[in-house]
Design an enzyme around this catalytic site. Structure first.
Site, PDB file in Angstrom:
ATOM      1  N   LYS A  14      25.785 -44.717 -30.218  1.00 28.44           N
ATOM      2  CA  LYS A  14      25.600 -44.542 -31.611  1.00 28.44           C
ATOM      3  C   LYS A  14      25.212 -43.076 -31.973  1.00 28.44           C
ATOM      4  CE  LYS A  14      23.197 -47.805 -34.689  1.00 28.44           C
ATOM      5  NZ  LYS A  14      21.830 -48.449 -34.503  1.00 28.44           N
TER       6      LYS A  14
HETATM    7  C1  E4P Z   1      21.242 -50.653 -37.052  1.00 28.38           C
HETATM    8  O1  E4P Z   1      22.421 -50.221 -36.753  1.00 28.38           O
HETATM    9  C2  E4P Z   1      20.448 -49.730 -38.080  1.00 28.38           C
HETATM   10  O2  E4P Z   1      19.906 -48.713 -37.199  1.00 28.38           O
HETATM   11  C3  E4P Z   1      19.327 -50.898 -38.497  1.00 28.38           C
HETATM   12  O3  E4P Z   1      20.118 -52.006 -39.055  1.00 28.38           O
HETATM   13  C4  E4P Z   1      18.459 -50.186 -39.473  1.00 28.38           C
HETATM   14  O4  E4P Z   1      17.522 -51.198 -40.243  1.00 28.38           O
HETATM   15  P1  E4P Z   1      16.538 -50.764 -41.019  1.00 28.38           P
HETATM   16  O5  E4P Z   1      16.600 -50.025 -42.203  1.00 28.38           O
HETATM   17  O6  E4P Z   1      15.752 -52.008 -41.463  1.00 28.38           O
HETATM   18  O7  E4P Z   1      15.457 -49.890 -39.965  1.00 28.38           O
END
Ligand code: E4P
Length: 222
Positions: free
Chosen positions: A91
């Protein structure tokens, strides 16, 4: 449509996997921080071990996020993470350096998830750089009075227009309605916190109907 779980918590991942509807996992440094008891004892090797354990539970893409800002460092870190298991997806943040790293990984056959995406142009760039997944953060946009799902609709349309193969992961999901909207728009994946997965299952009429059926069934002698 695929369901990923958005957590680094092994118990939550196991519970969701037992439901038989889990296709993958997304993590980020904040989700990792939540499962760390004593941060002074948690090393990068512990992080890698944790990602490897997730890969043993779920047979699907597991996003592990790089924690460097420069392209070279992201590449070194991502190659290290990708070597853990074939299901690891690196990622990378949607920055100039992140794009360079995504392009590099794409040329090496290492799968990537472009994260922290908040605009259609960022999503377009992710696809052009060769990202396998793109993660628009809908909840965080909603939080600043901007329609997060409208961004997903734009991305799905743009990718369809040009036949980009990058899969759209609706991220930062906060409630069941985000999941319904994702499915109606044709998003490939929603990555969902465990609490919201449980909300998808429940309905008050299901509970009330089941209570009545149980009461009526109790007249039968076993
Ligand atoms: C997933 O890939 C993201 O990092 C995550 O959904 C972010 O979520 P949040 O905005 O609740 O921290």
């Amino acid at each position: 449509m695929k369901f990923f779980i958005d957590t680094a918590n092994l118990e939550e991942i196991r519970s969701a996997a037992e439901l038989g509807v889990l296709d993958g996992v997304t993590t980020n440094p904040s989700l990792i921080a939540k499962i760390v008891g004593d941060p002074s004892n948690f090393t990068y090797n512990d992080f890698k071990r944790h990602i490897a354990r997730i890969c043993e539970i779920v047979d699907g893409p597991v996003s592990a996020e790089v924690t460097s800002l420069g392209a070279e460092e992201m590449i070194a870190e991502g190659e290290d993470l990708a070597a853990l298991h074939e299901n690891v997806v690196v990622k990378c943040p949607l920055t100039l350096d992140g794009l360079k790293a995504i392009r590099h990984f794409s040329s090496k056959g290492i799968r990537t998830n472009a994260t922290l995406v908040f605009s259609p142009n960022q999503a377009l760039l992710a696809a052009k750089a060769g990202a396998d997944f793109v993660s628009p953060f809908v909840g965080r946009l909603d939080d600043i009075s901007t329609d997060g799902m409208a961004l997903v609709e734009q991305i799905v349309t743009m990718y369809d227009n040009y036949g980009f193969m990058t899969e759209v992961i609706v991220a930062s999901v906060r409630h069941p309605q985000h999941v319904v909207a994702s499915a109606l728009m044709g998003a490939d994946i929603a990555t969902i916190p465990y609490a919201v997965i449980k909300q998808l299952v429940t309905h008050p009429l299901t509970d009330a109907g089941l209570r009545k059926f149980m009461e009526d069934a109790s007249v039968m002698k076993k």
